[in-house]
Design a protein around this motif. Structure first.
Motif, mmCIF file in Angstrom:
data_model
loop_
_atom_site.group_PDB
_atom_site.id
_atom_site.type_symbol
_atom_site.label_atom_id
_atom_site.label_comp_id
_atom_site.label_asym_id
_atom_site.label_seq_id
_atom_site.Cartn_x
_atom_site.Cartn_y
_atom_site.Cartn_z
ATOM 1 N N GLN A 42 0.460 -5.579 3.151
ATOM 2 C CA GLN A 42 -0.102 -5.913 1.841
ATOM 3 C C GLN A 42 -0.409 -7.403 1.777
ATOM 4 O O GLN A 42 -1.398 -7.808 1.168
ATOM 5 C CB GLN A 42 0.865 -5.534 0.724
ATOM 6 C CG GLN A 42 0.914 -4.058 0.453
ATOM 7 C CD GLN A 42 1.726 -3.717 -0.787
ATOM 8 O OE1 GLN A 42 1.911 -4.546 -1.669
ATOM 9 N NE2 GLN A 42 2.209 -2.501 -0.839
ATOM 10 N N GLN A 43 0.419 -8.222 2.407
ATOM 11 C CA GLN A 43 0.178 -9.663 2.426
ATOM 12 C C GLN A 43 -1.126 -9.978 3.151
ATOM 13 O O GLN A 43 -1.898 -10.831 2.697
ATOM 14 C CB GLN A 43 1.348 -10.401 3.102
ATOM 15 C CG GLN A 43 2.620 -10.385 2.297
ATOM 16 C CD GLN A 43 3.412 -9.073 2.415
ATOM 17 O OE1 GLN A 43 3.148 -8.231 3.270
ATOM 18 N NE2 GLN A 43 4.390 -8.895 1.544
ATOM 19 N N ASP A 44 -1.375 -9.286 4.275
ATOM 20 C CA ASP A 44 -2.636 -9.485 5.008
ATOM 21 C C ASP A 44 -3.835 -9.122 4.142
ATOM 22 O O ASP A 44 -4.820 -9.852 4.083
ATOM 23 C CB ASP A 44 -2.680 -8.617 6.272
ATOM 24 C CG ASP A 44 -1.632 -8.968 7.303
ATOM 25 O OD1 ASP A 44 -1.179 -10.133 7.341
ATOM 26 O OD2 ASP A 44 -1.264 -8.060 8.084
ATOM 27 N N ILE A 56 -1.816 4.776 -3.598
ATOM 28 C CA ILE A 56 -1.322 5.602 -2.493
ATOM 29 C C ILE A 56 -2.324 5.576 -1.338
ATOM 30 O O ILE A 56 -1.938 5.394 -0.182
ATOM 31 C CB ILE A 56 -1.063 7.046 -2.958
ATOM 32 C CG1 ILE A 56 0.116 7.065 -3.937
ATOM 33 C CG2 ILE A 56 -0.800 7.964 -1.776
ATOM 34 C CD1 ILE A 56 0.311 8.378 -4.654
ATOM 35 N N LEU A 57 -3.605 5.737 -1.652
ATOM 36 C CA LEU A 57 -4.634 5.705 -0.609
ATOM 37 C C LEU A 57 -4.635 4.373 0.130
ATOM 38 O O LEU A 57 -4.747 4.340 1.363
ATOM 39 C CB LEU A 57 -6.021 5.958 -1.220
ATOM 40 C CG LEU A 57 -6.295 7.348 -1.759
ATOM 41 C CD1 LEU A 57 -7.636 7.378 -2.477
ATOM 42 C CD2 LEU A 57 -6.257 8.373 -0.648
ATOM 43 N N VAL A 58 -4.515 3.284 -0.614
ATOM 44 C CA VAL A 58 -4.508 1.958 -0.005
ATOM 45 C C VAL A 58 -3.289 1.810 0.901
ATOM 46 O O VAL A 58 -3.403 1.353 2.042
ATOM 47 C CB VAL A 58 -4.526 0.847 -1.081
ATOM 48 C CG1 VAL A 58 -4.216 -0.515 -0.480
ATOM 49 C CG2 VAL A 58 -5.879 0.828 -1.786
ATOM 50 N N ARG A 59 -2.129 2.226 0.445
ATOM 51 C CA ARG A 59 -0.912 2.088 1.261
ATOM 52 C C ARG A 59 -0.986 2.935 2.523
ATOM 53 O O ARG A 59 -0.547 2.503 3.590
ATOM 54 C CB ARG A 59 0.315 2.438 0.430
ATOM 55 C CG ARG A 59 0.607 1.370 -0.597
ATOM 56 C CD ARG A 59 1.738 1.751 -1.512
ATOM 57 N NE ARG A 59 1.772 0.868 -2.655
ATOM 58 C CZ ARG A 59 2.848 0.218 -3.045
ATOM 59 N NH1 ARG A 59 3.977 0.370 -2.414
ATOM 60 N NH2 ARG A 59 2.794 -0.568 -4.098
ATOM 61 N N VAL A 60 -1.537 4.121 2.429
ATOM 62 C CA VAL A 60 -1.701 4.974 3.618
ATOM 63 C C VAL A 60 -2.650 4.302 4.599
ATOM 64 O O VAL A 60 -2.374 4.241 5.805
ATOM 65 C CB VAL A 60 -2.204 6.383 3.227
ATOM 66 C CG1 VAL A 60 -2.676 7.162 4.445
ATOM 67 C CG2 VAL A 60 -1.119 7.147 2.490
ATOM 68 N N GLN A 61 -3.768 3.788 4.100
ATOM 69 C CA GLN A 61 -4.738 3.131 4.977
ATOM 70 C C GLN A 61 -4.146 1.876 5.605
ATOM 71 O O GLN A 61 -4.406 1.593 6.775
ATOM 72 C CB GLN A 61 -6.020 2.799 4.210
ATOM 73 C CG GLN A 61 -7.149 2.347 5.085
ATOM 74 C CD GLN A 61 -7.599 3.411 6.074
ATOM 75 O OE1 GLN A 61 -7.488 4.606 5.833
ATOM 76 N NE2 GLN A 61 -8.089 2.981 7.202
ATOM 77 N N LEU A 62 -3.357 1.133 4.852
ATOM 78 C CA LEU A 62 -2.700 -0.047 5.415
ATOM 79 C C LEU A 62 -1.776 0.353 6.563
ATOM 80 O O LEU A 62 -1.759 -0.294 7.611
ATOM 81 C CB LEU A 62 -1.894 -0.783 4.339
ATOM 82 C CG LEU A 62 -2.680 -1.608 3.334
ATOM 83 C CD1 LEU A 62 -1.761 -2.131 2.245
ATOM 84 C CD2 LEU A 62 -3.401 -2.750 4.020
ATOM 85 N N LEU A 89 -1.853 -2.032 -7.310
ATOM 86 C CA LEU A 89 -1.530 -0.752 -6.685
ATOM 87 C C LEU A 89 -0.612 0.101 -7.548
ATOM 88 O O LEU A 89 -0.643 1.318 -7.477
ATOM 89 C CB LEU A 89 -0.895 -0.981 -5.307
ATOM 90 C CG LEU A 89 -1.783 -1.675 -4.273
ATOM 91 C CD1 LEU A 89 -1.031 -1.838 -2.965
ATOM 92 C CD2 LEU A 89 -3.086 -0.947 -4.072
ATOM 93 N N ARG A 90 0.207 -0.556 -8.361
ATOM 94 C CA ARG A 90 1.114 0.180 -9.243
ATOM 95 C C ARG A 90 0.507 0.454 -10.616
ATOM 96 O O ARG A 90 1.135 1.069 -11.464
ATOM 97 C CB ARG A 90 2.426 -0.596 -9.414
ATOM 98 C CG ARG A 90 3.256 -0.568 -8.136
ATOM 99 C CD ARG A 90 4.594 -1.240 -8.300
ATOM 100 N NE ARG A 90 4.360 -2.683 -8.364
ATOM 101 C CZ ARG A 90 5.013 -3.501 -9.170
ATOM 102 N NH1 ARG A 90 5.937 -3.069 -9.977
ATOM 103 N NH2 ARG A 90 4.748 -4.792 -9.162
ATOM 104 N N GLY A 91 -0.722 0.000 -10.832
ATOM 105 C CA GLY A 91 -1.398 0.265 -12.098
ATOM 106 C C GLY A 91 -0.974 -0.638 -13.238
ATOM 107 O O GLY A 91 -1.254 -0.355 -14.395
#
Length: 60
Positions: free
Chosen positions: A20-22, A7-13, A38-40
């Motif tokens: 996500q590809q970048d 979640i943190l990564v997706r928010v920061q992206l 990201l989904r564990g």
């Protein structure tokens, strides 16, 4: 199920305008592997190293 780190990564992206590809390309993994992280779905020692690299590259 998405992890807290995911979640943190997706928010920061979203904040940075990066996809996500970048991100996957910038750290040398495939987009599908990044999604699994990201989904564990990947959680071994190598996966944890990649998660740390992801977090560091995003300043988290």
């Amino acid at each position: 199920m998405i992890t807290e780190d995911g979640i943190l990564v997706r928010v920061q992206l979203a904040k940075s305008g990066m996809t996500q590809q970048d991100l996957a390309k910038s750290i040398g993994i495939t987009p599908s592997y990044l999604s699994d992280l990201l989904r564990g779905k990947k959680n071994g020692p190598k996966a944890q190293e990649k998660v740390k690299l992801i977090m560091k590259s995003l300043g988290l």
